[in-house]
Design a protein around this motif. Sequence first.
Motif, PDB file in Angstrom:
ATOM      1  N   GLN A  29      75.262 100.865  59.641  1.00 36.45           N
ATOM      2  CA  GLN A  29      75.817 102.083  60.198  1.00 36.45           C
ATOM      3  C   GLN A  29      76.805 101.757  61.317  1.00 36.45           C
ATOM      4  OE1 GLN A  29      75.171 104.995  58.915  1.00 36.45           O
ATOM      5  NE2 GLN A  29      73.497 104.377  57.549  1.00 36.45           N
ATOM      6  N   SER A  30      77.785 102.628  61.491  1.00 35.93           N
ATOM      7  CA  SER A  30      78.709 102.485  62.603  1.00 35.93           C
ATOM      8  C   SER A  30      77.950 102.687  63.911  1.00 35.93           C
ATOM      9  CB  SER A  30      79.827 103.521  62.484  1.00 35.93           C
ATOM     10  OG  SER A  30      80.694 103.443  63.585  1.00 35.93           O
ATOM     11  N   ASP A  76      75.462  94.626  67.069  1.00 32.55           N
ATOM     12  CA  ASP A  76      76.789  95.064  67.515  1.00 32.55           C
ATOM     13  C   ASP A  76      76.857  95.144  69.037  1.00 32.55           C
ATOM     14  OD1 ASP A  76      78.114  96.268  64.758  1.00 32.55           O
ATOM     15  OD2 ASP A  76      75.952  96.491  64.829  1.00 32.55           O
TER      16      ASP A  76
END
Length: 230
Positions: free
Chosen positions: A35-36, A176
């Motif tokens: 997912q972003s 991330d």
Amino acid sequence: MRRSVRPAAVLLAAALLLGGCSSIGGTSAAAPIRQSVDTSEYVPSATNPDPSRKIPGITIKKFAGAQHVPSNVRVAYTHNPPIGGRHDQVWAACNGVVYETPVRVEHLVHSLEHGAVWIAYDPARLSAADVAALATLVEGKPYMVMSPYPEMASPVSLQSWGHQLAVDSVTDPRIDQFITALRVNPNTHPEPNASCDIPSRYFDQDDPPPYQPLPAQSEIDGATIVAEEG
């Protein structure tokens, strides 16, 4: 210089990602969906020089830089994979390189000193699609490097200088966050502006020095094995 050394498993997994799934041995393997992730609060700033401190589960330790050893010396690191301390005088190429085989860690620790983030993964615990998903975070990205690494406590481990994060899934959003907070963060590594490129006569990224299991502290004899920090 090529930017990556892609294993056959990663090439296969890239095809799986494009196709969505694959049937291997009669079973279907769906590609992981990453997912972003909004990482804006993990961007380093003058008021927040090390945003990684907010990441749950992160390990942080201070190390002095420029502690070099020759290529015939092993280091008994206290973290596995290692995150700092003594290291080879030659760094591993780390500008978006995805290594096919495990690499001698003393070179990779030097890459961390230059500001790189190293993603290590256990090939026995990840699918080909998982490996491909990780490779998209690394390939062609400056100051990123990735390699298989046996005998880890988790399937995936991220390292920067003095920082480590173990995760169980390639879709974990903390991956991330870690990269945003620590890749070439001048506040967290000893050699800002140091290069991740290196001439092949010093380090051949297509045929890197192979990984060897870390020596134990009890094996230190002052000659061929040294402690993580002197």
